[in-house]
Design an enzyme around this catalytic site. Sequence first.
Site, PDB file in Angstrom:
ATOM      1  N   THR A 264      27.891  63.389  58.939  1.00  0.00           N
ATOM      2  CA  THR A 264      27.079  63.598  57.672  1.00  0.00           C
ATOM      3  C   THR A 264      27.738  63.949  56.243  1.00  0.00           C
ATOM      4  O   THR A 264      29.013  64.328  56.470  1.00  0.00           O
ATOM      5  CB  THR A 264      26.328  64.884  57.731  1.00  0.00           C
ATOM      6  OG1 THR A 264      27.339  66.018  58.006  1.00  0.00           O
ATOM      7  CG2 THR A 264      25.310  64.847  59.011  1.00  0.00           C
ATOM      8  N   ASP A 265      27.555  63.906  55.324  1.00  0.00           N
ATOM      9  CA  ASP A 265      27.816  64.493  54.037  1.00  0.00           C
ATOM     10  C   ASP A 265      27.485  65.902  54.097  1.00  0.00           C
ATOM     11  O   ASP A 265      26.923  66.372  55.095  1.00  0.00           O
ATOM     12  CB  ASP A 265      27.127  63.996  52.514  1.00  0.00           C
ATOM     13  CG  ASP A 265      28.000  64.340  51.533  1.00  0.00           C
ATOM     14  OD1 ASP A 265      29.152  65.164  51.676  1.00  0.00           O
ATOM     15  OD2 ASP A 265      27.757  63.424  50.451  1.00  0.00           O
ATOM     16  N   TRP A 266      28.608  66.683  53.748  1.00  0.00           N
ATOM     17  CA  TRP A 266      28.534  68.091  53.928  1.00  0.00           C
ATOM     18  C   TRP A 266      27.401  68.884  53.617  1.00  0.00           C
ATOM     19  O   TRP A 266      26.869  69.058  52.420  1.00  0.00           O
ATOM     20  CB  TRP A 266      29.747  68.646  53.101  1.00  0.00           C
ATOM     21  CG  TRP A 266      31.105  68.845  53.990  1.00  0.00           C
ATOM     22  CD1 TRP A 266      31.911  69.750  53.924  1.00  0.00           C
ATOM     23  CD2 TRP A 266      31.578  67.490  54.515  1.00  0.00           C
ATOM     24  NE1 TRP A 266      32.876  69.483  54.984  1.00  0.00           N
ATOM     25  CE2 TRP A 266      32.847  68.247  54.984  1.00  0.00           C
ATOM     26  CE3 TRP A 266      31.340  66.125  54.759  1.00  0.00           C
ATOM     27  CZ2 TRP A 266      33.780  67.223  55.843  1.00  0.00           C
ATOM     28  CZ3 TRP A 266      32.050  65.427  55.490  1.00  0.00           C
ATOM     29  CH2 TRP A 266      33.398  66.113  55.988  1.00  0.00           C
ATOM     30  N   GLY A 268      24.284  67.445  55.054  1.00  0.00           N
ATOM     31  CA  GLY A 268      23.567  66.458  54.920  1.00  0.00           C
ATOM     32  C   GLY A 268      22.625  66.393  55.952  1.00  0.00           C
ATOM     33  O   GLY A 268      21.651  65.572  56.081  1.00  0.00           O
TER      34      GLY A 268
END
Length: 730
Positions: A264-266, A268
């Site tokens: 994931t993006d942080w 996300g």
Amino acid sequence: MNTKRLLLNLTLMLLTLTGVKAQTPIYLDDTKPIEERVKDALSRMTTEEKVAMCHAQSKFSSAGVPRLGIPEIKMSDGPHGVRAEVNWNDWGYAGWTNDSCTAFPALTCLAATWNPEMSMLYGKAIGEEARYREKNILLGPGLNIYRTPLNGRNFEYMGEDPYLASVMVVPYVKGLQSNGVAACVKHYALNNQEVCRGWIDVNVSDRALREIYLPAFKAAAVEGGAWSFMGSYNKFRGEHACNNKILLRDILKDEWQWDGVVVTDWGGCHDTYKSAMNGLDIEMGTYTNGLTSETKFTYDDYYLGNMYLQQLKEGKIPMSVLDEQASRILRLIFRTAMNRQKPFGRFTCQEHYDVCRQIAGEGIVLLKNDNNTLPIDASKYNKILVVGENGIKNLTAGGGSSELKVKREVSPLQGLKALYGSKIDYAQGYKSGRFIYGREDVVPQDVQERLHDEAMQKAKDADLIIFVGGLNKNFHQDCEDSDRTTYGLPFGQDKLISDIVAMKKQVVLVLISGNAVEMPWVKQVPAILQAWYLGSESGNAIADVLSGKVNPSGKLPFTFPVKLEDNAAHHFGKISYPGDSIRQEYLEDILVGYRWHDTKKIVPQFAFGHGLSYTTFKYGKPTLSAKTMTANSFITVCIPVTNTGNCDGKEVVQLYIGDDQCSVVRPQKELKHFEKVALKQGETKTVTFTITPEDLQFYDNGWKTEQGRFTIYVGSSSRDIRGKETFVLN
Ligand code: BGC
């Protein structure tokens, strides 16, 4: 010796005598195929151990299986250098003294080289730095399409054209991964602005998705063989990208048959069930003083932590889903952390600075050069005044997660001083505010006026003025988590530039930015250089080009519109950009960047593919191997190109194709091939491109072509077309 020990020794002796040896488990045996090792390791793991792999264990790492000697995965930003060490549980820097890295030129500059060899050098070198720092995943490259010049993160990406970005990303990924460090291609997908990035629901047609926004990601996954992808923050068709079935499961994993890991993006991830079922593998940055500023949660409280374990145990999510995730993660670990063939890497070495300088020199774009103002003939000038804050500003810091702590950053002023010595004087001219998260620190007007007047005063005595300005990495400029609020230059630079050119002196403008800017003074300034964020060797590379030591050969990877409303995304108003804060519609559809300008006949300030040289190139007439094409044939196009000027140089020969007869709207033309050729003074080379039916496709519930006439445009930019030919598809 006690009896137990004695018995053990006797057994071992017996085994040795009878030829039975203790077997190395398959997963530890790197002579065995990776897939066998994955299966073996998986068969030895408990459900709890598998779940532990699927989420963070610190800000930048996820767990391995300590019981089996399988190491954790260590990650770092990305994408222009290896970020300084961050604390285990929060975003603070750890304060190490050995983590100052090399800053490579920003990816806009790499794209502007139009030279895949530069991408290979880049990927290899940055991978060596990541390897040396013992990282297993480098969080880059960034690949989102340049849709609006206001996007604060455009500098981390590769421009507005899916074909250019595709060609350029593949060697980056391969070079990086040759070090046993995984690329993490980001932000998949449709993260084309920072405003409302965490929740904006992007509505885009299948056609634009396939033709514009996905091809570079596909190239990175399929041709580049990227080992990991990062899901973006935004939503697509009502679902967050990190939990999105269409993007992750259907397209990336099933259709492209990709075997890597989705991170994931942080912060996300938003749901346990959906993310597991829809194709997410590792969840990062959700809690513990991260983006969500929540310290009372632990890493086990992640969506893919205990909640996940519970749903698996209750049978709500099948174990096969977990097994697939764990297999992908194990595969990545075998490719990286447990890869014993990988080189050792190296860090901040002269070779890497050389790579930076070479790429920067090839990526700088000469936008304008009236009366051969450049290269600078130093013998003509006694006093050269450098004006502008970017002449001295540290531009590797700031900008968000891509910010770097560097061992060396040569400023433009230092680069020019090294070349012209005491002829150089400096005036700051304007000042930007301190970086304050979430807003701009405004500099008092009287300070700006004083700096402006000082510069004007010094300019009176100078016989050449080099203005080094543009944007910087402050909030609301080229910076993550914010978009620019205006298209024009900040801090009164427009007035300063206009006042300086009004003095009727020799003026050269060096723009440092990752974005197009408005240029109200463009007609009055004889020479303009687009110099990007060039990293460690910034000043040296700029001096190389200004002095003529390097003949510029960069070409714009995106369009510079005259005014913001000329850009397609902005043409359709707020619902198109930035949306109504809940959703947005990409109403320009496939007509992004030059596709819009060309089709709607809106003349840009500087066109996609534009970039001048200190020499000139003459294009001969393109010749086609055939005038008709069928579904199974191809046509070759040959174009002789001659260096007709006074020095050696490099030219990017660009081939665009337009579909003249089609039942759906098509852009007037689209980039389909290009090649950068080095030509000595007077030399001619023939560039050959092969056009296949694939180059003619559009997306309409699948890739299609329609019979009819097509036009080939060969040029030095998307607007500087030197030859045209037509052919027919039967
Ligand atoms: C950014 C990513 C970055 C991550 C880790 C996020 O806020 O969007 O690009 O890799 O943080 O720093």
